[in-house]
Design an enzyme around this catalytic site. Structure first.
Site, short mmCIF file in Angstrom:
data_model
loop_
_atom_site.label_atom_id
_atom_site.label_comp_id
_atom_site.label_asym_id
_atom_site.label_seq_id
_atom_site.Cartn_x
_atom_site.Cartn_y
_atom_site.Cartn_z
N TYR A 92 -2.93 -15.70 -6.95
CA TYR A 92 -2.34 -14.41 -7.38
C TYR A 92 -2.05 -14.46 -8.88
CZ TYR A 92 1.32 -10.86 -8.06
OH TYR A 92 2.10 -9.83 -8.53
N SER A 130 1.59 -9.17 -13.91
CA SER A 130 2.76 -9.86 -13.37
C SER A 130 3.13 -11.00 -14.32
CB SER A 130 2.46 -10.45 -11.99
OG SER A 130 3.54 -11.28 -11.57
#
Ligand code: NAP
Length: 251
Positions: free
Chosen positions: A159, A145
């Site tokens: 995350y 990501s």
């Protein structure tokens, strides 16, 4: 007749994983579609893959669970033959908050799937692809990501850290597996129109809030991310390994 490549996608029932499965089927892969709980969504992806002329199978399994991970690799091989390609995609964020307000359970469940689970999926991919030594073009694509470098302050720094681990995994495993002719790369998506925002972060309007901050002024579609994944799976990227390909609209 040349054998069709056989692809396993973890978290293939929705979002980026589903787009990857369907695009791969249209480009000649047979596809194993892993999912955790949404059997209907997985069945719909399998139907789309079959409509494109591929063999396809849905495989339930929790990618935070080692037993399930090992089992779905075995089931994919039993159903479709030896694997040639893997997309390590299953992931969650956990409910958004500053770290100081985050529950331990939210952090642990994210790390269990996005880091420990993803590393175990990569290990099983390394074993399965190495065992299929005569196959050409074997490749693993990890889904990272843009959060890995943006850091996601105020939302989910855990995350972001989990995806930093995916970037490191990609660089190291690429070097380990290159002598065997197996390529390992990652795609690092920016904000993409999927269920993850409403269902995992808990912020249904997140895409509309973030899109104006993206230089291209919009979120990606899942197909735009899948295009990059398909490139890194394919022989069009035959000399590319250990790369984290950012597909984030300039962000
Ligand atoms: P999504 O729409 O929420 O879909 C998640 C998929 O993963 C579903 O197929 C889900 O299965 C599956 N899944 C979730 N937990 C699982 C588990 N423990 N075991 C097996 N499967 C599991 O997510 P997405 O947005 O497509 O995200 C896919 C990947 O891209 C993730 O790694 C995410 O971090 C990354 N990413 C997404 C964005 C974005 O903006 N969307 C941006 C950057 C990176 P069920 O259908 O059974 O629930």
């Amino acid at each position: 007749m040349t054998a069709r490549p056989v692809l396993l996608v973890t978290g293939g029932s929705r979002g980026i994983g589903a787009a990857t499965c369907i695009m791969a089927a249209r480009r000649g892969y047979d596809v194993a579609v892993n999912y955790q709980s949404n059997a209907a969504a997985a069945a719909a992806v399998v139907a789309s893959c079959k409509a494109a002329g591929a063999r396809a199978v849905a495989l339930q399994g929790d990618m935070a669970n080692e037993t399930d991970i090992i089992r779905i690799f075995a089931e994919a091989k039993a159903a479709l033959g030896p694997l040639t390609h893997v997309v390590n995609n299953a992931g969650i964020t956990g409910k958004s908050s500053p770290l100081a307000q985050a529950d331990t359970a939210v952090i642990r469940s994210c790390i269990d799937i996005n880091v420990t689970g993803a590393i175990l999926v990569a290990r099983e991919a390394a074993r399965a692809l190495a065992a299929n030594a005569e196959a050409k073009g074997r490749a693993l694509v990890n889904i990272s990501s843009a959060a890995a470098t943006l850091g996601s302050p105020g939302e989910y720094v855990w995350y972001a850290a989990s995806k930093g681990a995916i970037d490191s995994l990609t660089v190291g495993l690429a070097k380990e597996l290159a002598p065997a002719g197996i390529r390992v790369n990652a795609v690092s998506p920016g904000i993409t129109e999927t269920d993850i925002h409403a269902m995992s972060t808990g912020e249904a309007g997140r895409v509309d809030r973030i899109a104006p901050m993206v230089p291209l002024k919009r979120a990606a579609t899942p197909d735009e991310i899948a295009e990059a994944v398909l490139f890194l799976l394919s022989d069009a990227s035959a000399y590319t390994t250990g790369v984290v390909l950012r597909v984030a609209g300039g962000r």
